[in-house]
Design an enzyme around this catalytic site. Structure first.
Site, short mmCIF file in Angstrom:
data_model
loop_
_atom_site.label_atom_id
_atom_site.label_comp_id
_atom_site.label_asym_id
_atom_site.label_seq_id
_atom_site.Cartn_x
_atom_site.Cartn_y
_atom_site.Cartn_z
N PRO A 241 0.91 -1.31 -0.02
CA PRO A 241 0.19 0.06 -0.03
C PRO A 241 0.77 1.31 -0.07
O PRO A 241 0.86 2.10 1.03
CB PRO A 241 -0.92 -0.24 1.13
CG PRO A 241 -0.12 -0.97 2.36
CD PRO A 241 0.91 -1.81 1.35
N CYS A 242 1.51 1.42 -1.24
CA CYS A 242 2.19 2.94 -1.22
C CYS A 242 1.45 3.89 -1.15
O CYS A 242 1.76 4.98 -0.94
CB CYS A 242 3.15 2.68 -2.48
SG CYS A 242 2.31 2.46 -3.84
#
Length: 281
Positions: A241-242
């Site tokens: 989850p950047c």
């Protein structure tokens, strides 16, 4: 048609105008819908009203999340009283790095299956080896996404087919998360990149962190720029989850697969994990 496609323009409008706090009529007008129809379509997709979603995208909300989670965002105990169903994937994703040979020879020994699938945020290209997901990207243009995959593994053998590894990973977007078993990622990257990507997996759904905080988490407090580069090179959209990394000012910042998509993902996750709303069926 995926509801995300219908409201993507509205999300762009909200993203550009949240400081003015537009009302329902103004948001609906931006996509040439009646307020009633717009509210229904938007709420079906997000699980909350457009007004509530707008609140999730404000600087004030982002700053509050950062302030509240500063000490605990990397705590191994992810359950903090919020509904756990929307956060299951934080507990189930494992990274396995590719061997030096697989890394250096462009995937010559790899057989990669790939397929296109729908998500709440648009079409995706998902690719897997026998060991796990090796690539996952939003595919607004199928041909360009496929070229990116093949460019990452120029010597691999490719087959267009859906396999169980891909199907299991895509359960993360559905209400069938009870069917979610451990997701394995089979990635190529430097030791530093893998360390950053592993740290990203520790950010719970609905929470945010900054590049500086992430640098501290990987024990490189002076390397915020290098951390930002590693974040931008993440090959696995959403699962790693950047999109949960934002600027220290509370502004959401840029995203490899589109700034409006990042806003949509942050707002959608906030809605799913808000204790006032829970995870919608």
């Amino acid at each position: 048609m995926n509801n995300y496609d219908k409201i993507a323009t509205a999300i762009a409008y909200i993203n550009d105008n949240f400081r003015e706090q537009p009302d329902l009529a103004e948001m609906a007008a931006s996509v040439h819908m009646s307020p009633f129809h717009f509210q229904r379509v938007f709420s079906e997709w997000a699980g909350v009203t457009p007004k509530k979603f707008l609140q999730y995208l404000t600087l004030h909300h982002a700053k509050n999340v950062l302030k509240q989670e500063k000490a605990t965002v990397y705590d191994a105990a992810f359950e903090t009283g919020l509904s756990g169903t929307g956060r299951l994937h934080d507990l189930f994703i494992n990274i396995e790095s590719m061997t030096p040979g697989e890394y250096k020879n462009g995937g010559k020994s790899l057989h990669i299956n790939y397929s296109f699938a729908e998500s709440p945020f648009g079409n995706m290209l998902v690719a897997s080896t026998s060991k796990g997901i090796c690539f996952m990207a939003f595919a607004d243009n199928h041909e360009e996404a496929l070229q990116q995959l093949m460019g990452a593994f120029p010597n691999a053998q490719f087959t267009q087919m859906v396999d169980l590894i891909q199907q299991n990973a895509l359960y993360i977007f559905t209400r069938e998360q009870h069917r979610l078993s451990e997701i394995k990622l089979h990635l190529k990257g430097s030791a530093f990149q893998l360390k950053v990507w592993e740290a990203l997996l520790k950010i719970p759904m609905g929470q945010l962190t900054t590049y500086g905080q992430l640098a501290h988490a990987v024990e490189s407090p002076g390397a915020s720029r290098a951390v930002g580069t590693a974040v931008g090179q993440n090959p696995i959209a959403f699962l790693i989850p950047c999109h949960r990394v934002i600027k220290s000012t509370g502004e959401l910042g840029h995203y490899h697969w589109g700034d409006n998509r990042k806003s949509a993902m942050i707002g959608w996750e906030a809605a799913k994990t808000d204790p006032q709303h829970g995870y919608r069926e």
